[in-house]
Design an enzyme around this catalytic site. Structure first.
Site, PDB file in Angstrom:
ATOM      1  N   TRP A 161       0.871  -1.187   0.000  1.00  0.00           N
ATOM      2  CA  TRP A 161       0.000   0.000   0.000  1.00  0.00           C
ATOM      3  C   TRP A 161       0.907   1.236   0.000  1.00  0.00           C
ATOM      4  O   TRP A 161       1.767   1.367   0.883  1.00  0.00           O
ATOM      5  CB  TRP A 161      -0.866  -0.039   1.264  1.00  0.00           C
ATOM      6  CG  TRP A 161      -1.844   1.077   1.414  1.00  0.00           C
ATOM      7  CD1 TRP A 161      -2.693   1.551   0.451  1.00  0.00           C
ATOM      8  CD2 TRP A 161      -2.099   1.839   2.608  1.00  0.00           C
ATOM      9  NE1 TRP A 161      -3.465   2.561   0.979  1.00  0.00           N
ATOM     10  CE2 TRP A 161      -3.121   2.761   2.297  1.00  0.00           C
ATOM     11  CE3 TRP A 161      -1.577   1.835   3.892  1.00  0.00           C
ATOM     12  CZ2 TRP A 161      -3.627   3.661   3.220  1.00  0.00           C
ATOM     13  CZ3 TRP A 161      -2.075   2.722   4.815  1.00  0.00           C
ATOM     14  CH2 TRP A 161      -3.088   3.622   4.487  1.00  0.00           C
ATOM     15  N   ASP A 173      -0.477  -6.025   9.342  1.00  0.00           N
ATOM     16  CA  ASP A 173      -1.492  -5.041   8.993  1.00  0.00           C
ATOM     17  C   ASP A 173      -2.769  -5.797   8.610  1.00  0.00           C
ATOM     18  O   ASP A 173      -2.794  -6.547   7.636  1.00  0.00           O
ATOM     19  CB  ASP A 173      -0.994  -4.179   7.821  1.00  0.00           C
ATOM     20  CG  ASP A 173      -1.917  -2.994   7.559  1.00  0.00           C
ATOM     21  OD1 ASP A 173      -2.966  -2.884   8.220  1.00  0.00           O
ATOM     22  OD2 ASP A 173      -1.582  -2.165   6.682  1.00  0.00           O
ATOM     23  N   LYS A 212     -13.314  -0.985   6.717  1.00  0.00           N
ATOM     24  CA  LYS A 212     -13.940  -1.740   5.639  1.00  0.00           C
ATOM     25  C   LYS A 212     -14.986  -2.710   6.182  1.00  0.00           C
ATOM     26  O   LYS A 212     -16.093  -2.751   5.674  1.00  0.00           O
ATOM     27  CB  LYS A 212     -12.897  -2.543   4.856  1.00  0.00           C
ATOM     28  CG  LYS A 212     -11.534  -1.901   4.746  1.00  0.00           C
ATOM     29  CD  LYS A 212     -11.452  -0.854   3.670  1.00  0.00           C
ATOM     30  CE  LYS A 212     -10.136  -0.112   3.810  1.00  0.00           C
ATOM     31  NZ  LYS A 212      -9.840   0.795   2.748  1.00  0.00           N
TER      32      LYS A 212
HETATM   33  C1  LMR Z   1      -6.979   2.036  -0.447  1.00  0.00           C
HETATM   34  O1  LMR Z   1      -5.872   1.483  -0.528  1.00  0.00           O
HETATM   35  O2  LMR Z   1      -7.616   2.403  -1.436  1.00  0.00           O
HETATM   36  C2  LMR Z   1      -7.597   2.238   0.900  1.00  0.00           C
HETATM   37  O3  LMR Z   1      -6.811   1.643   1.878  1.00  0.00           O
HETATM   38  C3  LMR Z   1      -7.916   3.637   1.167  1.00  0.00           C
HETATM   39  C4  LMR Z   1      -6.689   4.485   1.385  1.00  0.00           C
HETATM   40  O4  LMR Z   1      -6.676   5.175   2.395  1.00  0.00           O
HETATM   41  O5  LMR Z   1      -5.776   4.463   0.571  1.00  0.00           O
END
Ligand code: LMR
Length: 396
Positions: A130, A210, A245
């Site tokens: 992420w 996570d 979520k």
């Molecule tokens: C995402 O990856 O789209 C979600 O976790 C929202 C975010 O805050 O990025």
């Protein structure tokens, strides 16, 4: 004084919301930010949440501070949800939960805790991960390294991952996605989790797990397999969890940082440090979302409504995965995208290139992250044929 300040591009994920909203094309499709969408493309408030909120409106008696760790009742229900009721670590009083503003807030707590209490330790992240993981830990001043996770042919690169984990210096922190890997959607199977555990143990690493998507992969219990394996077999684990979520509480910022320590005394020591980290960041966490979660999970009736809703959301997403592959069949692309049906969670690393993603956006108003990550929940029965046709037009 501001004349030297440069404008920077917006966040690659959140920026898509704005771009999508401004697009006048009636056929536009939002496969960007990770929020659940129903058959109408709407992100609903869950029934269990509505009922809990109605009850809270009647019964909430104060808006005074809740303390840096948040509500202990929230801590208890979240520990049960993540680690399982009857968990030996909970019984041994080895777990501390600090309520946090979303999973993001929990990650920042973890980052600041590592920086001030584990000096010199680096963080190891999957490649890809992420993107905000990088931002959060960089902001906290933590050195970062990567371990392979997805191969060039868009498959889980477990051998590469394990080989790199085996080289990590003792005491470093390794960030693992508990389930529904963001952005790829490739998860470890149970045997692979066991192998990771062995490496973590033998190298003396600190796992930071996570857990943002519990219930969105294969269900609440199966999704917790890896996190529970770590919790049950290691002395020390950090876990960040999110209710954004699985309770649909995105904007209420509802998460927690869980610490498992070797014994109750060490847990209390670490916990005291977490209070300072929270205090220096935002003092007290927001209350409403956590109060809603607590109401739901403390009520057998509401919990069962919530579980049913979550099961339905999860089934819808997994159904959409196969629907996309089916929709690509007429174009002879079902084999090429077969991995979409095997991936889990909200996201799919489609394998589309940045250039193809750009074309989808510019020519078809289909919005996804430049890495080729699509939010599967953004598909509907109505838009799938359009998306499939567009994908067929942009792939070679
Ligand atoms: C995402 O990856 O789209 C979600 O976790 C929202 C975010 O805050 O990025």
């Amino acid at each position: 004084m501001f004349e030297k300040i440069e404008r920077v591009p917006g966040d690659a994920i959140l920026g898509l919301i704005e771009a999508y909203n401004q697009d006048p094309n009636p056929q536009k499709v939002d496969l960007g930010v990770g929020v659940y969408r129903d058959v109408n493309g709407h992100t609903p408030i869950m029934q269990a949440v509505k009922q809990a909120e109605a009850h809270l409106l009647e019964t909430e008696a104060t808006k005074s501070y809740i303390g840096s760790h948040g509500d202990p009742r929230y801590g208890r229900v979240v520990a049960d949800l993540v680690l399982g009721t009857g968990s030996a670590v909970i019984a041994a009083n080895r777990v501390s939960v600090t309520q946090a503003p979303g999973g993001t807030g929990a990650l920042r707590l973890a980052a600041d805790f590592i920086k001030s209490n584990l000096p010199g330790k680096s963080l190891w992240l999957s490649d890809p991960t992420w993107p905000n993981h990088l931002g959060i830990f960089e902001a906290a001043g933590i050195a970062m390294h990567r371990y392979p996770y997805v191969s060039a042919d868009n498959q889980l690169d477990f051998d590469g991952m394990l080989a790199t984990l085996k080289t990590i210096p003792e005491g470093d922190v390794v960030l693992l996605h508990a389930c529904c890997h963001n952005p790829s959607g490739f998860d470890l199977n149970q045997d692979q989790w066991h192998q990771v555990l062995e490496v973590v143990k033998s190298r003396g690493l600190l796992p930071l797990v996570d857990f943002a998507y519990q219930g969105f992969g294969d269900g609440l219990e199966p999704d917790a397999f890896g996190v529970r394996l770590m919790a049950e077999n290691l002395d020390e684990v950090l876990i960040t969890s999110s209710c954004s979520k699985n309770f649909g509480l995105y904007r209420e910022r509802t998460g927690g940082l869980m610490v498992i320590a070797r014994n109750a005394e060490q847990m209390e020591n670490v916990r005291s440090q977490m209070a300072i980290v929270a205090r220096e960041n935002y003092s007290n966490p927001p209350s409403h979302g956590a109060a809603v979660v607590t109401e739901i999970l403390e009520s057998a009736e509401l919990a069962s409504v919530w579980r049913a809703e979550l099961t339905e959301m999860c089934a819808r997403i997994n159904g959409l995965r196969t629907d996309l592959v089916e929709s690509l069949k007429p174009y002879g692309l079902d084999q090429r995208f077969a991995h979409v049906a095997q991936q889990r969670g909200m996201f799919s690393y489609t394998g589309l290139t940045t250039a193809q993603v750009k074309r989808l956006r510019e020519e078809y108003s289909i919005y996804m992250v430049g890495s080729g990550r699509a939010n599967v929940a953004g598909f509907t029965g109505e838009n799938l044929p359009y998306v499939a046709k567009a994908i067929a037009a942009v792939v070679d």
